[in-house]
Structure formats: structure tokens, C-alpha cells
Write a protein that holds these residues in place. Structure first.
Motif, PDB file in Angstrom:
ATOM      1  N   SER A 269      98.767  56.369  69.335  1.00 35.62           N
ATOM      2  CA  SER A 269      99.772  55.350  69.035  1.00 35.62           C
ATOM      3  C   SER A 269     100.965  55.635  67.871  1.00 35.62           C
ATOM      4  N   PRO A 270     101.728  55.097  67.926  1.00 31.39           N
ATOM      5  CA  PRO A 270     102.717  55.167  66.866  1.00 31.39           C
ATOM      6  C   PRO A 270     102.092  54.429  65.458  1.00 31.39           C
ATOM      7  N   LEU A 271     101.097  53.569  65.516  1.00 33.28           N
ATOM      8  CA  LEU A 271     100.749  53.024  64.381  1.00 33.28           C
ATOM      9  C   LEU A 271      99.883  54.246  63.637  1.00 33.28           C
ATOM     10  N   THR A 272      99.290  54.858  64.336  1.00 35.99           N
ATOM     11  CA  THR A 272      98.547  55.968  63.847  1.00 35.99           C
ATOM     12  C   THR A 272      99.366  57.265  63.076  1.00 35.99           C
ATOM     13  N   HIS A 273     100.747  57.004  63.197  1.00 35.53           N
ATOM     14  CA  HIS A 273     101.362  58.112  62.850  1.00 35.53           C
ATOM     15  C   HIS A 273     102.105  57.677  61.716  1.00 35.53           C
ATOM     16  N   ASP A 274     101.765  56.411  61.282  1.00 37.68           N
ATOM     17  CA  ASP A 274     102.642  55.796  60.099  1.00 37.68           C
ATOM     18  C   ASP A 274     101.893  56.114  58.809  1.00 37.68           C
ATOM     19  N   PRO A 275     102.537  57.066  57.860  1.00 31.32           N
ATOM     20  CA  PRO A 275     101.859  57.687  56.689  1.00 31.32           C
ATOM     21  C   PRO A 275     101.753  56.482  55.784  1.00 31.32           C
ATOM     22  N   ASP A 276     102.539  55.533  55.736  1.00 30.74           N
ATOM     23  CA  ASP A 276     102.267  54.270  54.643  1.00 30.74           C
ATOM     24  C   ASP A 276     100.834  53.587  55.098  1.00 30.74           C
ATOM     25  N   VAL A 277     100.906  53.119  56.278  1.00 29.49           N
ATOM     26  CA  VAL A 277      99.585  52.587  56.844  1.00 29.49           C
ATOM     27  C   VAL A 277      98.652  53.677  56.588  1.00 29.49           C
ATOM     28  N   ALA A 278      98.656  54.886  56.615  1.00 27.39           N
ATOM     29  CA  ALA A 278      97.409  55.783  56.380  1.00 27.39           C
ATOM     30  C   ALA A 278      97.001  55.841  54.996  1.00 27.39           C
ATOM     31  N   ARG A 279      97.982  55.837  54.071  1.00 28.98           N
ATOM     32  CA  ARG A 279      97.636  55.890  52.717  1.00 28.98           C
ATOM     33  C   ARG A 279      97.108  54.397  52.287  1.00 28.98           C
ATOM     34  N   ARG A 280      97.678  53.376  52.871  1.00 27.25           N
ATOM     35  CA  ARG A 280      97.052  52.281  52.436  1.00 27.25           C
ATOM     36  C   ARG A 280      95.415  52.004  52.802  1.00 27.25           C
ATOM     37  N   LEU A 281      94.989  52.586  53.850  1.00 25.62           N
ATOM     38  CA  LEU A 281      93.999  52.499  54.369  1.00 25.62           C
ATOM     39  C   LEU A 281      92.908  53.371  53.681  1.00 25.62           C
ATOM     40  N   TRP A 282      93.543  54.465  53.177  1.00 28.39           N
ATOM     41  CA  TRP A 282      92.881  55.482  52.303  1.00 28.39           C
ATOM     42  C   TRP A 282      92.631  54.654  50.972  1.00 28.39           C
ATOM     43  N   GLU A 283      93.480  54.162  50.296  1.00 29.00           N
ATOM     44  CA  GLU A 283      93.253  53.347  49.168  1.00 29.00           C
ATOM     45  C   GLU A 283      92.273  52.394  49.019  1.00 29.00           C
ATOM     46  N   ILE A 284      92.321  51.577  50.191  1.00 30.00           N
ATOM     47  CA  ILE A 284      91.337  50.437  50.386  1.00 30.00           C
ATOM     48  C   ILE A 284      89.856  51.113  50.728  1.00 30.00           C
ATOM     49  N   SER A 285      90.107  52.072  51.361  1.00 27.88           N
ATOM     50  CA  SER A 285      88.525  52.749  51.786  1.00 27.88           C
ATOM     51  C   SER A 285      88.014  53.468  50.336  1.00 27.88           C
ATOM     52  N   THR A 286      88.911  53.888  49.541  1.00 27.46           N
ATOM     53  CA  THR A 286      88.480  54.314  48.242  1.00 27.46           C
ATOM     54  C   THR A 286      87.938  53.273  47.225  1.00 27.46           C
ATOM     55  N   GLU A 287      88.448  52.203  47.539  1.00 26.14           N
ATOM     56  CA  GLU A 287      87.999  51.068  46.631  1.00 26.14           C
ATOM     57  C   GLU A 287      86.454  50.564  47.295  1.00 26.14           C
ATOM     58  N   ALA A 288      86.566  50.597  48.342  1.00 29.85           N
ATOM     59  CA  ALA A 288      85.492  49.881  49.045  1.00 29.85           C
ATOM     60  C   ALA A 288      84.069  51.030  49.146  1.00 29.85           C
ATOM     61  N   VAL A 289      84.284  52.132  48.708  1.00 26.44           N
ATOM     62  CA  VAL A 289      83.077  52.810  48.843  1.00 26.44           C
ATOM     63  C   VAL A 289      82.846  53.215  47.121  1.00 26.44           C
ATOM     64  N   LEU A 290      83.680  52.917  46.217  1.00 26.08           N
ATOM     65  CA  LEU A 290      83.088  53.048  44.937  1.00 26.08           C
ATOM     66  C   LEU A 290      82.131  52.046  44.432  1.00 26.08           C
ATOM     67  N   THR A 291      81.094  52.610  43.688  1.00 27.35           N
ATOM     68  CA  THR A 291      80.061  51.721  43.110  1.00 27.35           C
ATOM     69  C   THR A 291      80.400  51.761  41.652  1.00 27.35           C
ATOM     70  N   PRO A 292      79.670  50.952  40.927  1.00 25.77           N
ATOM     71  CA  PRO A 292      79.882  50.967  39.270  1.00 25.77           C
ATOM     72  C   PRO A 292      79.379  52.153  38.696  1.00 25.77           C
ATOM     73  N   GLY A 293      80.179  53.138  38.163  1.00 28.54           N
ATOM     74  CA  GLY A 293      79.676  54.223  37.421  1.00 28.54           C
ATOM     75  C   GLY A 293      79.295  55.332  38.351  1.00 28.54           C
ATOM     76  N   GLN A 294      79.624  55.252  39.458  1.00 29.20           N
ATOM     77  CA  GLN A 294      79.658  56.095  40.551  1.00 29.20           C
ATOM     78  C   GLN A 294      80.721  56.304  41.639  1.00 29.20           C
ATOM     79  N   PRO A 295      81.462  57.460  41.426  1.00 28.98           N
ATOM     80  CA  PRO A 295      82.701  57.700  42.215  1.00 28.98           C
ATOM     81  C   PRO A 295      82.308  57.854  43.595  1.00 28.98           C
ATOM     82  N   GLY A 296      83.005  57.313  44.552  1.00 31.10           N
ATOM     83  CA  GLY A 296      82.811  57.293  45.849  1.00 31.10           C
ATOM     84  C   GLY A 296      82.345  58.663  46.205  1.00 31.10           C
TER      85      GLY A 296
END
Length: 296
Positions: A269-296
């Protein structure tokens, strides 16, 4: 690849087990990841009966638990000096309006409890289907890079075409199965961009409409629909063919950032080819998997 080492999540049944079997037949060392030890041991024993010279190792991890995903990645990295292929195959599925055959859906349940159950299911799908492969892959990326050329394969679904936009303000509670598969494809494409030039490729596989245990808990109309359509569903072996192809075929050794179905590239789908959407999801995912003192 000659005798590659391949890690496969969700390898106790369905597409994952068929993928493990196909790769074992081709001489791969297969690291099977199972949520349940007993089911994992049974699947491993069955593959060994079919492929007597199979080289299999079993790892147990609940991918709905990010701490378990971290522990799995660390164990793989500590026990293996190379990883040639990572196949993110595991997933769970619930569908809006479906009856799920659990105590959460007893007659007379009030609306708030139904809403709470829906939120919990959305959060679990987001964690298991998207955050787990995101965390596992990024944590194993140094090992994959040292092993280059290496391949990452993330199993998506044509159901992603149902998604027109990402509900950023409601993630992860609003996650549906098609949305989680959209996230898988966005992740696969963004990983390809971020690993360009490293020798690590990233592609997605669409297995098609396959007879699996996914959705086995469903009852009611959707459960009946799944049962009625079983005659037109393809076998797990056919569903696994694309993952096996992407893991082994020399002609796709340098292909990255694509989705394949029936061993051929397909347009998502066109949505999956939007690099801005992909980057935002990557940033949200990175934040979600981080734990205090421990990189994702």
C-alpha cells in the motif's frame, strides 16, 4: 548461503514450523523460538523425524514480554558467533467484533469491560507483532552485521491494505491485526534504508491466506467464516515458501526493501512507502522498547 544459521520466531506450528522444516531440509542450522517449551519440543521432534539430519536448537520466549525478548537476543548473541538470517514470523491475532472464546467475553459483560479487553488485545498485538520483532532485530543487528551478508525477513500480510492511516494518538491500544502487519512492513522497509551498505538486507514476506492456528481462539461469525474458508486456504508449506526463498535464494542476496508473495516482488500500500511514517514509527518503537538504564 552454505549451511546458514537461521533464527525463526513462532516456529511451533503453521508457517513458522513449515519454514523451519524447509530450511532444515536445505542444510540450515535452525534456531527455533517457541512461546511454550512443551509445544516447542514437540515441534522440534516432529521436524527431526521428517529431517533426520536436521540441526535444530530450541529457545523459549514469550514475545509479548519485552524483557523476554531482550533475554532471548542476549542469549543468541552469547551462544552464536554468527547469524545469517533472522525471520520475524510470530504473531497473534484478534479481530474487532469477534467472539474470542474467553472469560473476557461472557454474556452480560458490561461495555467498559469489553472496551478494556479490546485495549488489552490491541496492546498485546502491538507488543507481540511489532515491538517484539523490532526489539529482537535491532538488538541482534550487530551480530547480523558481523555475519554479513545477512538477511532479515519480516512476515507481513495482505491485510495491511485495509489500513489507510496510523492512529498515532491511540497506539498501541487501537492496534488491530491489519495495523500490526502494516507496522511490520513499515519496519522492514525502514530497516532496509538504515542498513544500506552494511551487507544486511531487509525484506517482507506475504504468505497469503494460509491454514494456521492464528485466530484459533475465535468463535462466532468470524470463527465460522475462518472454518468455512479453510478449503481455499493454502497449506503452511506453500505459505512458508516465500520465507524460505528469501532466506536462501542467491538471486535476492542483494535485494532489500521489498515485499514478496509467492516468491515474487509485490507492491504494498502507498502508506507503507511513506518514509516519514516509517521514521515516526521507528522513533515511537525505539522509545517504547527502552527501559531505564538499558538501551533497547
Amino acid at each position: 548461503m552454505t549451511n546458514p544459521t537461521v533464527l525463526i520466531t513462532g516456529s511451533t506450528s503453521g508457517i513458522g514450523k513449515a519454514t523451519a522444516t524447509g530450511l532444515a531440509e536445505r542444510g540450515a542450522t535452525v534456531l527455533m523460538v517457541a512461546r511454550d517449551t512443551a509445544r516447542g519440543q514437540a515441534a522440534k521432534a516432529d521436524i527431526e523425524r521428517r529431517v533426520p539430519d536436521a540441526r535444530l536448537s530450541l529457545y523459549t520466549a514469550d514475545l509479548g514480554d519485552l524483557d523476554a525478548v531482550r533475554a532471548l537476543a542476549d542469549r543468541i548473541d552469547g551462544e552464536h558467533d554468527r547469524l545469517d538470517v533472522l525471520i520475524n514470523n510470530a504473531a497473534v491475532a484478534w479481530f474487532p467484533g469477534a467472539q474470542h472464546g474467553s472469560s473476557e467475553n461472557v454474556p452480560g459483560q458490561d461495555q467498559q469491560r469489553r472496551q478494556d479487553a479490546g485495549v488489552q488485545r490491541g496492546e498485546l498485538m502491538f507488543r507481540t507483532n511489532h515491538l517484539a520483532p523490532f526489539l529482537l532485530t535491532t538488538r541482534l543487528l550487530p551480530l547480523l552485521t558481523r555475519s554479513a551478508p545477512a538477511r532479515v525477513i519480516t512476515v507481513g500480510s495482505s491485510s495491511h491494505r485495509q489500513v489507510r492511516a496510523i492512529p498515532w494518538n491511540d497506539l498501541p491500544a487501537a492496534t488491530t491485526y491489519p495495523l500490526s502487519k502494516t507496522c511490520n512492513i513499515l519496519f522492514g522497509y525502514e530497516l532496509a534504508r538504515r542498513t544500506e551498505g552494511t551487507g544486511v538486507t531487509s525484506n517482507c514476506a506475504d504468505p497469503g491466506f494460509v491454514r494456521t492456528n492464528l485466530g484459533r481462539h475465535l468463535t462466532g461469525g468470524i470463527g465460522m467464516l475462518i472454518k468455512l474458508t479453510r478449503p481455499v486456504q493454502t497449506s503452511p508449506d506453500k505459505g512458508a515458501a516465500t520465507s524460505v526463498y528469501l532466506a536462501t535464494a542467491p538471486e535476492v542476496a542483494e535485494t532489500s526493501g521489498r515485499c514478496f508473495a509467492k516468491c515474487r516482488p509485490v507492491r504494498t500500500s502507498p502508506l507503507t512507502h511513506d518514509p516519514d511514517v516509517a521514521r515516526r514509527l521507528w522513533e515511537i518503537s525505539t522509545e517504547a522498547v527502552l527501559t531505564p538504564g538499558q538501551p533497547g
